[in-house]
Design an enzyme around this catalytic site. Structure first.
Site, mmCIF file in Angstrom:
data_model
loop_
_atom_site.group_PDB
_atom_site.id
_atom_site.type_symbol
_atom_site.label_atom_id
_atom_site.label_comp_id
_atom_site.label_asym_id
_atom_site.label_seq_id
_atom_site.Cartn_x
_atom_site.Cartn_y
_atom_site.Cartn_z
ATOM 1 N N ILE A 1 2.475 -23.146 14.315
ATOM 2 C CA ILE A 1 2.171 -24.521 14.752
ATOM 3 C C ILE A 1 1.558 -25.325 13.600
ATOM 4 O O ILE A 1 0.531 -24.929 13.040
ATOM 5 C CB ILE A 1 1.180 -24.530 15.940
ATOM 6 C CG1 ILE A 1 1.688 -23.614 17.059
ATOM 7 C CG2 ILE A 1 0.952 -25.934 16.442
ATOM 8 C CD1 ILE A 1 0.705 -23.473 18.213
ATOM 9 N N ASP B 1 -11.182 -13.527 16.679
ATOM 10 C CA ASP B 1 -10.012 -14.156 16.061
ATOM 11 C C ASP B 1 -10.039 -15.677 16.315
ATOM 12 O O ASP B 1 -9.872 -16.479 15.391
ATOM 13 C CB ASP B 1 -8.750 -13.504 16.656
ATOM 14 C CG ASP B 1 -7.476 -14.155 16.195
ATOM 15 O OD1 ASP B 1 -7.017 -13.830 15.087
ATOM 16 O OD2 ASP B 1 -6.942 -15.012 16.934
ATOM 17 N N GLY C 1 3.177 -13.542 15.208
ATOM 18 C CA GLY C 1 4.501 -12.935 15.014
ATOM 19 C C GLY C 1 5.011 -13.163 13.610
ATOM 20 O O GLY C 1 4.640 -14.150 12.948
ATOM 21 N N ARG D 1 0.837 -1.217 0.000
ATOM 22 C CA ARG D 1 0.000 0.000 0.000
ATOM 23 C C ARG D 1 0.864 1.256 0.000
ATOM 24 O O ARG D 1 0.519 2.259 -0.569
ATOM 25 C CB ARG D 1 -0.908 -0.006 1.226
ATOM 26 C CG ARG D 1 -2.296 -0.509 0.903
ATOM 27 C CD ARG D 1 -3.224 -0.290 2.048
ATOM 28 N NE ARG D 1 -2.569 -0.633 3.313
ATOM 29 C CZ ARG D 1 -3.200 -0.972 4.408
ATOM 30 N NH1 ARG D 1 -4.502 -0.987 4.429
ATOM 31 N NH2 ARG D 1 -2.556 -1.274 5.512
ATOM 32 N N VAL E 1 -4.052 -20.442 11.062
ATOM 33 C CA VAL E 1 -4.432 -20.915 12.396
ATOM 34 C C VAL E 1 -3.190 -21.184 13.239
ATOM 35 O O VAL E 1 -2.376 -22.045 12.894
ATOM 36 C CB VAL E 1 -5.274 -22.213 12.311
ATOM 37 C CG1 VAL E 1 -5.690 -22.658 13.702
ATOM 38 C CG2 VAL E 1 -6.497 -22.006 11.441
ATOM 39 N N LYS F 1 -10.595 -19.143 13.734
ATOM 40 C CA LYS F 1 -9.701 -20.308 13.735
ATOM 41 C C LYS F 1 -10.480 -21.584 14.072
ATOM 42 O O LYS F 1 -10.232 -22.651 13.496
ATOM 43 C CB LYS F 1 -8.562 -20.072 14.724
ATOM 44 C CG LYS F 1 -7.644 -18.920 14.294
ATOM 45 C CD LYS F 1 -6.751 -18.450 15.428
ATOM 46 C CE LYS F 1 -5.852 -17.300 14.974
ATOM 47 N NZ LYS F 1 -5.160 -16.630 16.085
ATOM 48 N N GLY G 1 -0.361 -19.531 13.887
ATOM 49 C CA GLY G 1 0.986 -19.154 13.437
ATOM 50 C C GLY G 1 1.840 -20.314 12.981
ATOM 51 O O GLY G 1 1.513 -21.008 12.015
ATOM 52 N N GLU H 1 -3.354 -5.330 20.226
ATOM 53 C CA GLU H 1 -3.416 -4.185 19.314
ATOM 54 C C GLU H 1 -4.117 -3.023 20.007
ATOM 55 O O GLU H 1 -4.759 -3.203 21.041
ATOM 56 C CB GLU H 1 -4.178 -4.593 18.055
ATOM 57 C CG GLU H 1 -3.398 -5.616 17.255
ATOM 58 C CD GLU H 1 -4.126 -6.052 16.008
ATOM 59 O OE1 GLU H 1 -4.889 -5.253 15.478
ATOM 60 O OE2 GLU H 1 -3.907 -7.205 15.599
#
Ligand code: HSE
Length: 438
Positions: A137, A202, A305, A47, A133, A206, A135, A191
């Site tokens: 894992i 969130d 992350g 962007r 879902v 998932k 990160g 956040e």
């Protein structure tokens, strides 16, 4: 090894996208060896084109993602922009113009996964989304592939790191919700607007994705029952400790006992300290899977992350590139069971209910009658008089009554609580929390 590179378009170059680009460059030789052909970053849609992006050739930057995915020579589109649009349109265009897609977009997959899978199948492309879902894992691939011969009955997960951090702080330091949230914000876990995390949106996205894959059916975001964790108090943690439990925000996907339906829900719950998920601390995620043949499995690791999420994206990128070279596609949507998703009222669970009641004869019997009338069996009752409410008033003061039920349909449990609220002798319902993991 093929020398002509596979071309990758990156949509989004934020925390995750920049890590994907960095690892693609840093590990280029290893990736080429593992895939059987080099992978080349062919374009990066952003962007803000003026921002300095270390390690990325400025000539690759574009502000026109549509033109990038329509180029016709892109083999794989990596979508890490998030949100519904323009991501959905771009992914569809990517399929139509020859590319397979790797996405980290849980909101989109939970909302429109079926349509996107159908588009991928129509064009003979792959749609992979391990990063959507928890990160880093590995969950989607183990459920889709490693457990494809087994029957999964239950998935119980801590799939939101921000809320796990907050609840862990409340548990270990005695902090209240706001204090723990402030710490999570200061450390960059939460956040500025934490709604998606703390209200469970969130985790619900998932849960929808995990339930659909685990039970080979379609589960949409709207099918997932959701309660956030903003009402959890220090007093709830004290009650949990008294029962040998902690409190976690859990995503729970279950096959009904009769096998004819499934449920998916997200809410805070008391969990015995002996359960493996109880020891998941700080911002870590973990998912506990119960299946018929394998038994109990647990997947644990960083759920968010840049680097951990990029790891999952890169794993998908390698798989999709291998498929491309083999002129094959990997597993698509498996929704053949068509199991319906039941409403929360049909979920069988246990309640921990803490009541402030009048401390006078017959109250316990009255309360017990309400449970009996709703077909709810009481497991334990603990009563304690409240010294702060012991006066000489004619009603004899107040007591705290903590009732833990046996398993019952959620509708019966919530009906019981409503009826208890209507009793004159019940001065207040101090807390209600489901008990899981036994
Ligand atoms: N905000 C999420 C979490 C990470 O705290 O786990 C992205 O899904």
């Amino acid at each position: 090894m093929r020398t002509r590179p596979l071309k990758v378009a990156l949509l989004g170059c934020g925390v995750v996208g920049s890590e994907v680009a960095r690892i693609m460059t840093a590990h280029a030789e290893d990736l080429a060896a593992r895939i059987g052909a080099p992978v080349e970053l062919a374009g990066v849609a952003v962007r803000r084109p003026g921002k300095v992006r270390e390690g990325i050739d400025p000539a690759l930057i574009t502000t026109d993602p549509t033109a990038l995915v329509k180029r016709g020579d892109i083999d794989v589109v990596v979508e890490v922009i998030g949100g519904i649009e323009p991501a959905r349109g771009l992914i569809t265009e990517a399929f139509a113009h020859g590319a397979s897609v790797v996405s980290a977009n849980k909101a989109l997959l939970a909302k429109d996964g079926a349509a996107l899978h159908a588009a991928a199948a129509r064009y003979g492309r792959d749609l992979y989304y391990e990063a959507a879902v928890a990160g880093a894992i590995p969950l989607i691939r183990p459920l889709r592939e490693s457990l494809a011969g087994d029957k999964v009955n239950r998935v119980l997960g801590i799939v939101n790191g921000t809320t796990n951090f907050i609840l862990d702080k409340m548990d270990t330091t005695g902090a209240g919700y706001q204090e723990a949230l402030d710490e999570a914000t200061a450390l960059g876990y939460a956040e500025a607007d934490p709604t998606a995390d703390v209200e469970g949106f969130d985790a619900a996205a998932k849960a929808a994705i995990l339930a659909g894959i685990a039970f080979h059916t379609r589960v949409r975001l709207d099918d997932v029952y959701r309660e956030g964790m903003t009402e959890v108090t220090s007093a709830d943690f004290a009650s949990a400790r008294a029962m040998g439990c902690t409190i976690k925000l859990l995503a729970i996907c279950e096959r009904a006992a009769d096998g004819g339906s499934v449920t998916a829900r997200v809410h805070p719950a008391m969990l015995p300290l002996s359960h493996p998920l109880a020891s998941v601390r700080e911002a870590y995620n973990a998912v506990f899977v119960e299946s018929e043949a394998a038994g109990r499995l647990m997947f644990y690791g960083p759920g968010a992350g840049g680097s951990p999420t990029a790891s999952a994206v890169l794993g998908d990128l390698v798989a999709v590139c291998r498929n491309k070279l083999g002129e094959a596609t990997g597993p698509g949507e498996s929704a053949y069971t068509n199991l319906p998703v039941s409403a929360m009222g049909e979920v069988v669970t246990r309640y921990h209910i803490s009541l402030d009641v009048a401390d006078k004869p017959g109250v316990l019997a009255q309360v017990a009658t309400v449970f009996a009338e709703h077909g709810v069996s009481i497991d334990t009752v603990r009563q304690q008089s409240r010294p702060d409410f012991q006066d000489t008033a004619s009603d004899g003061g107040e007591a705290s009554l903590v009732v833990v039920t046996h398993r019952a349909p959620d509708a019966a449990l919530s009906g019981t609580v409503e009826a208890l609220r209507g009793l004159d002798t019940v001065r207040g319902v101090a807390s209600i929390m489901r008990v899981e993991g036994e």
